[in-house]
Design a protein around this motif. Structure first.
Motif, PDB file in Angstrom:
ATOM      1  N   LEU A   1      -3.282  13.027   1.809  1.00 51.82           N
ATOM      2  CA  LEU A   1      -2.179  12.156   1.908  1.00 51.82           C
ATOM      3  C   LEU A   1      -1.785  11.730   0.433  1.00 51.82           C
ATOM      4  O   LEU A   1      -0.086  11.407   0.503  1.00 51.82           O
ATOM      5  N   GLY A   2      -2.562  11.833  -0.196  1.00 54.58           N
ATOM      6  CA  GLY A   2      -2.057  12.734  -1.719  1.00 54.58           C
ATOM      7  C   GLY A   2      -2.047  10.427  -1.994  1.00 54.58           C
ATOM      8  O   GLY A   2      -0.860  10.387  -3.041  1.00 54.58           O
ATOM      9  N   VAL A   3      -2.665   9.834  -2.539  1.00 55.68           N
ATOM     10  CA  VAL A   3      -2.973   8.252  -3.245  1.00 55.68           C
ATOM     11  C   VAL A   3      -3.652   8.222  -2.906  1.00 55.68           C
ATOM     12  O   VAL A   3      -5.265   8.532  -2.202  1.00 55.68           O
ATOM     13  N   THR A   4      -4.018   7.720  -4.064  1.00 58.76           N
ATOM     14  CA  THR A   4      -5.569   6.922  -4.674  1.00 58.76           C
ATOM     15  C   THR A   4      -5.980   6.227  -3.412  1.00 58.76           C
ATOM     16  O   THR A   4      -5.124   4.852  -2.900  1.00 58.76           O
ATOM     17  N   PRO A   5      -7.188   5.678  -3.770  1.00 56.91           N
ATOM     18  CA  PRO A   5      -7.830   4.953  -2.423  1.00 56.91           C
ATOM     19  C   PRO A   5      -7.593   3.620  -2.733  1.00 56.91           C
ATOM     20  O   PRO A   5      -7.424   2.934  -1.925  1.00 56.91           O
ATOM     21  N   GLU A   6      -7.584   3.527  -3.907  1.00 54.55           N
ATOM     22  CA  GLU A   6      -7.667   2.253  -4.301  1.00 54.55           C
ATOM     23  C   GLU A   6      -6.174   1.803  -3.921  1.00 54.55           C
ATOM     24  O   GLU A   6      -5.914   0.371  -3.799  1.00 54.55           O
ATOM     25  N   LYS A   7      -4.808   2.415  -2.855  1.00 54.59           N
ATOM     26  CA  LYS A   7      -3.635   2.387  -2.489  1.00 54.59           C
ATOM     27  C   LYS A   7      -3.690   2.465  -1.281  1.00 54.59           C
ATOM     28  O   LYS A   7      -2.228   2.181  -0.771  1.00 54.59           O
ATOM     29  N   CYS A   8      -4.401   2.750  -0.718  1.00 54.89           N
ATOM     30  CA  CYS A   8      -5.367   2.730   0.911  1.00 54.89           C
ATOM     31  C   CYS A   8      -5.700   1.864   1.746  1.00 54.89           C
ATOM     32  O   CYS A   8      -6.772   0.967   1.173  1.00 54.89           O
ATOM     33  N   CYS A   9      -5.065   1.394   2.801  1.00 54.35           N
ATOM     34  CA  CYS A   9      -5.772   0.103   3.396  1.00 54.35           C
ATOM     35  C   CYS A   9      -5.884   1.404   5.066  1.00 54.35           C
ATOM     36  O   CYS A   9      -5.447   1.814   5.389  1.00 54.35           O
ATOM     37  N   VAL A  10      -7.492   0.862   5.277  1.00 55.95           N
ATOM     38  CA  VAL A  10      -7.797   0.944   6.311  1.00 55.95           C
ATOM     39  C   VAL A  10      -8.047   0.104   7.052  1.00 55.95           C
ATOM     40  O   VAL A  10      -8.529  -1.012   7.176  1.00 55.95           O
ATOM     41  N   TYR A  11      -7.817   0.988   8.292  1.00 56.22           N
ATOM     42  CA  TYR A  11      -7.792  -0.297   9.646  1.00 56.22           C
ATOM     43  C   TYR A  11      -8.924   0.173  10.714  1.00 56.22           C
ATOM     44  O   TYR A  11      -9.133   1.433  10.777  1.00 56.22           O
ATOM     45  N   GLU A  12      -9.904  -0.516  10.965  1.00 52.24           N
ATOM     46  CA  GLU A  12     -11.625  -0.263  11.582  1.00 52.24           C
ATOM     47  C   GLU A  12     -12.624  -1.277  11.967  1.00 52.24           C
ATOM     48  O   GLU A  12     -11.910  -2.528  12.397  1.00 52.24           O
ATOM     49  N   ASP A  13     -12.703  -0.581  13.556  1.00 54.67           N
ATOM     50  CA  ASP A  13     -13.609  -1.805  13.708  1.00 54.67           C
ATOM     51  C   ASP A  13     -15.165  -1.746  13.961  1.00 54.67           C
ATOM     52  O   ASP A  13     -15.344  -2.731  15.133  1.00 54.67           O
ATOM     53  N   ALA A  14     -15.376  -1.067  13.882  1.00 56.64           N
ATOM     54  CA  ALA A  14     -16.721  -0.563  13.862  1.00 56.64           C
ATOM     55  C   ALA A  14     -17.367  -1.606  12.054  1.00 56.64           C
ATOM     56  O   ALA A  14     -16.712  -0.757  11.192  1.00 56.64           O
ATOM     57  N   GLN A  15     -18.515  -1.314  12.143  1.00 56.66           N
ATOM     58  CA  GLN A  15     -19.155  -1.883  11.094  1.00 56.66           C
ATOM     59  C   GLN A  15     -19.836  -1.294   9.910  1.00 56.66           C
ATOM     60  O   GLN A  15     -19.557  -0.657   9.094  1.00 56.66           O
TER      61      GLN A  15
ATOM     62  N   PHE B   1       0.998  -1.182   0.260  1.00 63.54           N
ATOM     63  CA  PHE B   1      -0.153   0.200  -0.132  1.00 63.54           C
ATOM     64  C   PHE B   1       0.715   1.489  -0.066  1.00 63.54           C
ATOM     65  O   PHE B   1       2.085   1.196   0.398  1.00 63.54           O
ATOM     66  N   GLU B   2       0.791   2.360  -0.390  1.00 64.52           N
ATOM     67  CA  GLU B   2       1.197   3.781  -0.550  1.00 64.52           C
ATOM     68  C   GLU B   2       0.680   4.805  -0.364  1.00 64.52           C
ATOM     69  O   GLU B   2       1.410   5.499   0.802  1.00 64.52           O
ATOM     70  N   GLY B   3      -0.852   4.227   1.076  1.00 58.41           N
ATOM     71  CA  GLY B   3      -1.346   5.416   2.516  1.00 58.41           C
ATOM     72  C   GLY B   3      -2.247   4.257   3.355  1.00 58.41           C
ATOM     73  O   GLY B   3      -2.806   3.066   2.764  1.00 58.41           O
ATOM     74  N   LEU B   4      -1.341   4.523   4.704  1.00 55.88           N
ATOM     75  CA  LEU B   4      -2.119   3.479   5.765  1.00 55.88           C
ATOM     76  C   LEU B   4      -2.925   4.704   6.343  1.00 55.88           C
ATOM     77  O   LEU B   4      -3.291   5.966   6.518  1.00 55.88           O
ATOM     78  N   ILE B   5      -4.861   4.095   6.806  1.00 54.84           N
ATOM     79  CA  ILE B   5      -5.176   4.955   7.205  1.00 54.84           C
ATOM     80  C   ILE B   5      -6.435   4.494   8.429  1.00 54.84           C
ATOM     81  O   ILE B   5      -6.762   3.534   8.813  1.00 54.84           O
ATOM     82  N   PHE B   6      -6.059   5.489   9.300  1.00 57.53           N
ATOM     83  CA  PHE B   6      -6.609   4.318  11.059  1.00 57.53           C
ATOM     84  C   PHE B   6      -8.316   5.259  11.245  1.00 57.53           C
ATOM     85  O   PHE B   6      -8.155   6.421  11.820  1.00 57.53           O
ATOM     86  N   ASP B   7      -9.032   4.259  11.504  1.00 58.65           N
ATOM     87  CA  ASP B   7      -9.921   5.016  12.697  1.00 58.65           C
ATOM     88  C   ASP B   7      -9.359   5.290  14.319  1.00 58.65           C
ATOM     89  O   ASP B   7      -8.382   5.070  14.660  1.00 58.65           O
TER      90      ASP B   7
END
Length: 198
Positions: free
Chosen positions: A155-169, A5-11
């Motif tokens: 972040l300047g990263v396309t969405p499909e190159k991002c990974c999201v960490y989440e805990d809620a549905q 991935f080129e970007g990580l996004i965290f809840d």
């Protein structure tokens, strides 16, 4: 896994920070004060929904007249009093530390900006992130993808190159709707329940 991935996004709540028990304690205190019922199961099912919106929903459903904005501030101020009980969710923080300086990372949360800042400062993890998106930054909230799309944009990263960490549905649905890979934190972290047997 994150190297592709080129970007990580965290809840934030329940993902980076083990805040959910403290949040529910403050919710219970303020909803009871205003004559509203709010079960712990319902609380978890609404993870990622902004506080004032939840107060509006509860008031409408239960026929109680309140000022949702004022109640939201009251609830968040009460939550801050429980901050000393909040700790990091170590497996997620480990991912953050491992990738710090390698790929850009963002926090994307349904929390108010000032509450987000207080939690990040309390855990001393603010410096790991280069972008921050809070409830004030988008009109639509989870399960809409806007919060994650805005984080990717910052972040300047396309969405499909991002990974999201989440805990809620709702957040997991939002991450998928944004076209991102999603890691479900619930697979390795279960928050402590306040209500026995809930």
């Amino acid at each position: 896994m994150s190297m592709e991935f080129e970007g990580l996004i965290f809840d934030l709540d329940g993902t980076l920070a083990d805040t959910m028990p403290a949040h529910y304690l403050s919710w219970r205190e303020i909803t009871q004060k205003h004559g509203l019922k709010f079960s712990e199961d319902r609380f978890y099912s609404l993870g990622g929904v902004p506080t004032s919106r939840i107060f509006s929903m509860l008031a409408d459903e239960q026929g109680v007249s309140i000022d949702p904005g004022a109640c939201a501030i009251e609830k968040e101020e009460t939550f801050i009093s429980y901050l000393s009980e909040v700790g990091p969710i170590d497996p997620v923080i480990e991912v953050v530390r491992e990738n710090h300086g390698k790929i850009p990372m963002a926090v994307a949360t349904g929390a108010m900006h000032w509450v987000m800042e207080r939690i990040l400062d309390e855990l001393d993890i603010h410096h790991y992130f280069t972008a921050f998106v809070s409830s004030e930054d988008t009109v639509r909230h989870k399960p809409f993808p806007d919060v994650f799309l805005e984080a990717a944009r910052r972040l300047g990263v396309t969405p499909e190159k991002c990974c999201v960490y989440e805990d809620a549905q709702l957040g997991i649905e939002a991450g998928k709707a944004a076209g991102m890979q999603v890691v479900d934190v619930r697979e390795f972290h279960t928050p402590r329940r306040i209500t026995a047997g809930a």
